[in-house]
Design an enzyme around this catalytic site. Structure first.
Site, PDB file in Angstrom:
ATOM      1  N   ASN A   1      50.271  81.878  15.191  1.00  0.00           N
ATOM      2  CA  ASN A   1      51.067  81.384  14.065  1.00  0.00           C
ATOM      3  C   ASN A   1      51.670  80.005  14.305  1.00  0.00           C
ATOM      4  OD1 ASN A   1      52.808  83.309  15.835  1.00  0.00           O
ATOM      5  ND2 ASN A   1      54.294  81.912  14.915  1.00  0.00           N
TER       6      ASN A   1
ATOM      7  N   GLY B   1      51.659  76.108  16.988  1.00  0.00           N
ATOM      8  CA  GLY B   1      51.182  75.307  18.110  1.00  0.00           C
ATOM      9  C   GLY B   1      49.673  75.336  18.306  1.00  0.00           C
ATOM     10  N   ILE B   2      49.255  75.376  19.575  1.00  0.00           N
ATOM     11  CA  ILE B   2      47.835  75.411  19.908  1.00  0.00           C
ATOM     12  C   ILE B   2      47.176  76.629  19.274  1.00  0.00           C
ATOM     13  CG2 ILE B   2      46.163  75.607  21.788  1.00  0.00           C
ATOM     14  CD1 ILE B   2      47.503  72.893  21.708  1.00  0.00           C
ATOM     15  N   GLY B   3      47.882  77.753  19.264  1.00  0.00           N
ATOM     16  CA  GLY B   3      47.319  78.963  18.683  1.00  0.00           C
ATOM     17  C   GLY B   3      47.022  78.814  17.207  1.00  0.00           C
TER      18      GLY B   3
ATOM     19  N   SER C   1      47.477  75.569  31.343  1.00  0.00           N
ATOM     20  CA  SER C   1      48.271  74.369  31.094  1.00  0.00           C
ATOM     21  C   SER C   1      48.030  73.356  32.192  1.00  0.00           C
ATOM     22  CB  SER C   1      49.755  74.724  31.033  1.00  0.00           C
ATOM     23  OG  SER C   1      50.561  73.557  31.019  1.00  0.00           O
TER      24      SER C   1
ATOM     25  N   TYR D   1      57.777  78.155  34.509  1.00  0.00           N
ATOM     26  CA  TYR D   1      56.778  78.091  33.437  1.00  0.00           C
ATOM     27  C   TYR D   1      55.414  77.687  34.005  1.00  0.00           C
ATOM     28  CZ  TYR D   1      54.029  76.369  29.538  1.00  0.00           C
ATOM     29  OH  TYR D   1      52.999  76.144  28.647  1.00  0.00           O
TER      30      TYR D   1
END
Length: 316
Positions: free
Chosen positions: A29, A31-33, A156, A181
């Site tokens: 839903n 960003g990259i997705g 990433s 992260y």
């Protein structure tokens, strides 16, 4: 003329048809997705957006349909931070097979304090890595039932400079958000390569591929209101950065190629062509610390204990 010489070069603007295929994109839903889902929808595939928030998923699907009017989309309620909820994913999908899952959803925290999932795991490691690790088990039967299923793990560039601390995987002793992260994304990528080794060992038809978006900035990303809005002023200020990085629409392209390209092989790493930060997708060398089989095996064992999953993740 050989079939290889006749093969049309990969064109990010002319993707091959995937009609009849079904792809699940976690975190589809935003960003990259989101851009991965939008690009895959244009191929005629059924794209399932895995998301905790139904309203955000509906907004994303409406945005995709405004650009791909005949898009075949659906929403799967998905909370990677709640391991018990993942056990019913296959039943809720109600499919006889799944052609690919894109392990994309993630949490990135910038500041302390350290936070945990409801299961007691550090939030970024628990969501980004452990959630996808466990999800793979519950999707294994559907992926194995596909003619050539794929698990595409989105890593990433931040993982390149990190190393896993196998004695402190959950940053209990030393919590620094940006490092935690990066390590959670490294754990994901290490998992993706180890999964491929294990799939090859049992002659599975499923492939495990790792991809990353390079440097992908919101300010260089085209607007998709109300999903995301980038003003002209923001884009203008970001123009100098475009020499080195790109928007999230372009950042999704290595992921999309990892899903669609029949020439992709298990165990490969796909990213942007220019310094791994921007440009068209290419297969790039896997850094040694990501390919370390001993570290990956120890991470796999620890992840299995933390999630209570089958040691083989359901693949036979």
């Amino acid at each position: 003329m050989s079939s290889a010489s006749r093969r049309r070069p990969w064109d990010v603007h002319r993707l091959p048809s995937a009609e009849g295929s079904t792809f699940l994109v976690t975190g589809g839903n935003a960003g990259i997705g989101y851009f991965t889902a939008e690009q895959l929808a244009a191929t005629g595939a059924h794209v399932v957006l895995g998301s905790r928030d139904r309203a955000k998923a509906d907004t994303a699907m409406a945005s995709i349909r405004s650009r791909v009017p005949d898009a075949h989309l659906s929403h799967l309620p998905l909370d990677l931070a709640d391991l018990a909820s993942l056990k019913s994913v296959a039943d809720r999908l109600d499919l006889d097979h799944l052609d690919a899952v894109v392990h994309n959803a993630g949490v990135a925290l910038d500041d302390p304090p350290r936070r945990e999932t409801g299961d007691g795991h550090e939030l970024m490691f628990g969501t980004n890595h452990l959630g996808h690790f466990a999800l793979t088990q519950w999707l294994a039967p559907l992926l194995s039932a596909a003619p050539a299923g794929r698990v595409v793990t989105v890593g990433s560039f931040a993982a390149r400079s990190e190393r896993l601390d196998l004695d402190d995987l959950q940053s209990t002793l030393d919590y620094r958000p940006k490092r935690t992260y990066g390590r959670s994304k490294l754990a994901q990528m290490s998992f993706g390569f180890e999964l491929d080794r294990r799939l090859r060992a049992i002659n599975s038809t499923v492939l495990s591929v790792v991809a990353h978006p390079g440097g992908a900035l919101d300010s260089l990303t085209p607007s998709r209101p109300p999903v995301s809005v980038t003003t002209a002023a923001e884009r203008l200020r970001a123009l100098p950065a475009a020499l080195l990085v790109q928007g999230k629409d372009a950042g999704a392209r290595p992921v999309v190629r990892a899903v669609l390209d029949p020439e992709v092989r298990g165990g490969q790493l796909w990213g942007p062509r220019v310094f791994g930060l921007r440009g068209t997708p290419r297969c790039e060398p896997v850094p040694a610390h990501m390919a370390d089989a001993e570290v990956a095996a120890r991470l796999w064992a620890a992840s299995g204990e933390l999630t209570g999953t089958d040691p083989d993740l359901g693949f036979r």
